[in-house]
Each structure stands twice: as C-alpha cells, then as structure tokens.
Design an enzyme around this catalytic site. Structure first.
Site, PDB file in Angstrom:
ATOM      1  N   HIS A  34      51.323   5.345 -71.037  1.00 42.45           N
ATOM      2  CA  HIS A  34      52.206   4.500 -70.008  1.00 42.45           C
ATOM      3  C   HIS A  34      53.082   3.673 -70.801  1.00 42.45           C
ATOM      4  CE1 HIS A  34      48.503   1.957 -69.885  1.00 42.45           C
ATOM      5  NE2 HIS A  34      49.841   0.987 -70.732  1.00 42.45           N
TER       6      HIS A  34
ATOM      7  N   ASP B 128      54.591  -7.508 -67.437  1.00 38.53           N
ATOM      8  CA  ASP B 128      53.682  -7.367 -66.146  1.00 38.53           C
ATOM      9  C   ASP B 128      52.960  -8.416 -66.619  1.00 38.53           C
ATOM     10  OD1 ASP B 128      52.956  -6.917 -69.126  1.00 38.53           O
ATOM     11  OD2 ASP B 128      52.341  -4.323 -68.550  1.00 38.53           O
TER      12      ASP B 128
ATOM     13  N   GLU C  78      51.663   3.960 -65.189  1.00 37.74           N
ATOM     14  CA  GLU C  78      50.652   4.767 -64.826  1.00 37.74           C
ATOM     15  C   GLU C  78      51.643   6.222 -64.554  1.00 37.74           C
ATOM     16  OE1 GLU C  78      48.463   3.808 -66.779  1.00 37.74           O
ATOM     17  OE2 GLU C  78      47.010   2.931 -65.630  1.00 37.74           O
TER      18      GLU C  78
ATOM     19  N   ASP D 136      47.572   7.051 -71.906  1.00 33.36           N
ATOM     20  CA  ASP D 136      47.810   7.618 -71.391  1.00 33.36           C
ATOM     21  C   ASP D 136      49.766   7.802 -71.749  1.00 33.36           C
ATOM     22  OD1 ASP D 136      47.941   5.531 -70.021  1.00 33.36           O
ATOM     23  OD2 ASP D 136      46.789   5.520 -67.832  1.00 33.36           O
TER      24      ASP D 136
HETATM   25  C1  GLP Z   1      48.971  -2.548 -71.198  1.00 34.57           C
HETATM   26  C2  GLP Z   1      50.447  -3.186 -71.595  1.00 34.57           C
HETATM   27  C3  GLP Z   1      51.303  -2.817 -72.130  1.00 34.57           C
HETATM   28  C4  GLP Z   1      50.916  -1.832 -73.405  1.00 34.57           C
HETATM   29  C5  GLP Z   1      49.639  -0.980 -73.902  1.00 34.57           C
HETATM   30  C6  GLP Z   1      48.744  -0.704 -75.036  1.00 34.57           C
HETATM   31  O1  GLP Z   1      48.401  -1.934 -70.436  1.00 34.57           O
HETATM   32  N1  GLP Z   1      50.891  -3.700 -70.539  1.00 34.57           N
HETATM   33  O2  GLP Z   1      52.344  -2.906 -71.638  1.00 34.57           O
HETATM   34  O3  GLP Z   1      51.534  -1.793 -74.321  1.00 34.57           O
HETATM   35  O4  GLP Z   1      48.419  -1.885 -72.388  1.00 34.57           O
HETATM   36  O5  GLP Z   1      48.192  -2.079 -75.425  1.00 34.57           O
HETATM   37  P1  GLP Z   1      48.035  -2.043 -76.833  1.00 34.57           P
HETATM   38  O6  GLP Z   1      49.390  -2.722 -77.860  1.00 34.57           O
HETATM   39  O7  GLP Z   1      46.743  -2.867 -76.601  1.00 34.57           O
HETATM   40  O8  GLP Z   1      47.263  -0.798 -77.553  1.00 34.57           O
END
Ligand code: GLP
Length: 262
Positions: free
Chosen positions: A138, A67, A143, A136
């Site tokens: 995702h 993404d 989402e 959440d």
């Molecule tokens: C973001 C990314 C995800 C990731 C998530 C968790 O929103 N788009 O790919 O898994 O956050 O992030 P973190 O690893 O910093 O908790």
C-alpha cells in the site's frame, strides 16, 4: 522509475533529504506531500538539521499529508497529526496555515475529502511527494484492490496493516483504528515528482512487486510504474527480491553528469 539501491537506510535518507532540500531551494514555495511511519523519520531529521544549520527555509512551503486515522484527535499521540508535529513541523518554520493533514475528526468525511482535493489543486498541485510502502504494497493507506484512479476518501485497513501498525499503539491491535482518510492513488499520481523510500527485509516483497511485477490494484504501489518521475531509494535488504538489481546499480553508476543532480 529510477531505482537507487544504497548500502543502508541512512544513505538512502540522505539522498532523499538532499533532493527535498534542492526542490525547496529552487522553488521556495514548493508544495510537499508528506508521509508518516518509521521510514521517513531519518529524512525528517536531516531536513530539520539542514533548516537549523544550513538555513534551509520552509517559510513559503505548503504541505499535504497523505493520510490520517479516523477518530483520532490531533492531540492523540498515535494520530498522524501528532506524529508530524513531533517529528517535523515543530522543528522547522512551515507556517501553521500552510500545513494540511486530513482531519480524522471531521463530521462529514466525503465533503472533507472533496475539499482536501480542491485545496491541493488550489495550491498548484504537489511538487514532490514523499512515500513509504506498506508490507502489502500500500501507499498512503490505499490498501490492495484500491482503485488505481482513486482520490482522497475513506478506506478500511486490512488486518495485515492493522498488525503492522499496532507497534505505534503499544502493540495492541485492538487500539488501531480500522478506518482512515487517505489521498487516493490518483491523487498521488498527480504529484510532479515522487520519492519513495523502503528499508528492511520486511519490505522486500512489496518492493519487488512494485518495481518488477505487473501493474495491479492488488499491489497499489505498482501504479507508480505509470508515473513519469518516480525515484525509489531502498537499502540492500529491501532490494533482496528484485531480479534486476545489478542493472539498477549499473545505471546509477553510469548516470550522465548532467543527470546526477536531478
Ligand atoms: C502506514 C502509512 C504509510 C506508510 C506505511 C509504512 O500504513 N499510512 O504511509 O508508508 O505505513 O510504514 P513504515 O514506514 O512505518 O514501515
């Protein structure tokens, strides 16, 4: 779904790094799906280390990132493009032309997304997809209520994700772009193997719903229950809300010898 609960995030990342290294060694032109966020940082560090000290060769590897924020240029420090170069690509030998990250500045989002899907297909599909999970539930930026069959497309972030990710924008929510391009859940589900990492109490609820809850678009990661080869590496804190913890430990401790390596 194989659930491996480790004593801490370091040992989970070490296991995931060994798995990626093994995949790249046995198929040097592996196609890797990559994630951003705090969670995979230690995994990337370990892969860099293996590249520098153990000759792990990425010269034929292709990568597709999950993404990107719309409106951020690759040189913007908060873009996922910048994040990946800083934390992984600039330290290993993946040729630039083999690196694919959604273009947050594209003038035509739908046609860019279509082409991204086609590029993945032309590369032979993703062999191994690394995932984190949002609080959440995702995955990528899919989402809650994302179609479980979705493909690469534009999404609008929830306010919760905006708050969670504000820490990468100096804590200022108003700087977090609201729109993103993300691989869809269908795109992610096409990967041959999926490795999901989750650490800390903040992820415990999402992890429990993903593994033990019903499959629902309200928890996008729960779609992984349909995936035939998903490995989940979590630390004790992230496992806190699971019901079957002792079964997962029991299974892991009793893995047949021939299965230990795969
Ligand atoms: C973001 C990314 C995800 C990731 C998530 C968790 O929103 N788009 O790919 O898994 O956050 O992030 P973190 O690893 O910093 O908790």
């Amino acid at each position: 779904m194989e659930v491996v609960i480790t004593k801490d995030s370091l040992s989970a990342s070490a296991k995931a790094a060994d798995l990626v290294a093994k995949a790249v060694r046995s198929k040097p032109d592996s196609v890797l799906g990559l994630a951003t966020g705090g969670t995979p940082l230690e995994l990337y560090k370990r892969l860099i280390n293996m590249h520098k000290n153990e000759g792990l060769d990425f010269s034929k590897v292709k990568t597709f990132n999950l993404d990107e924020y719309i409106g951020l240029k690759p040189e913007d420090r908060q873009s996922y493009n910048y994040f990946m170069r800083e934390n992984f690509f600039s330290h290993v030998n993946i040729p630039d032309e083999n690196i694919n990250i959604p273009d947050g500045m594209t003038a035509n989002i739908p046609s860019f997304c279509k082409e991204y899907e086609e590029k993945i297909k032309r590369a032979g599909g993703i062999d191994l997809q690394i995932l984190g999970i949002g609080s959440d539930g995702h995955i990528g930026f899919n989402e809650p209520t994302s179609s479980l069959a979705s493909r690469t497309r534009i999404k609008t972030l929830t306010q919760k994700t905006v708050c969670d990710n504000a820490r990468f924008f100096g804590g200022d929510k108003s700087l977090v772009p609201l729109h993103v391009i993300t691989m869809g859940i269908g795109t992610i589900m096409d990967a041959k193997t999926i490795v999901l990492l989750a650490f800390g109490k903040n992820k415990a609820e999402a992890v429990a719903k993903m593994i033990e809850g019903p499959i629902t678009s309200m928890v996008p990661a729960s779609a992984l229950q349909f995936h035939p080869r998903t490995k989940v590496f979590i630390d004790r804190d992230a496992s806190e809300k699971l019901v079957n913890t002792s079964y997962y430990d029991w299974v892991f401790e009793r893995k047949p010898e021939w299965q230990k390596d795969i």
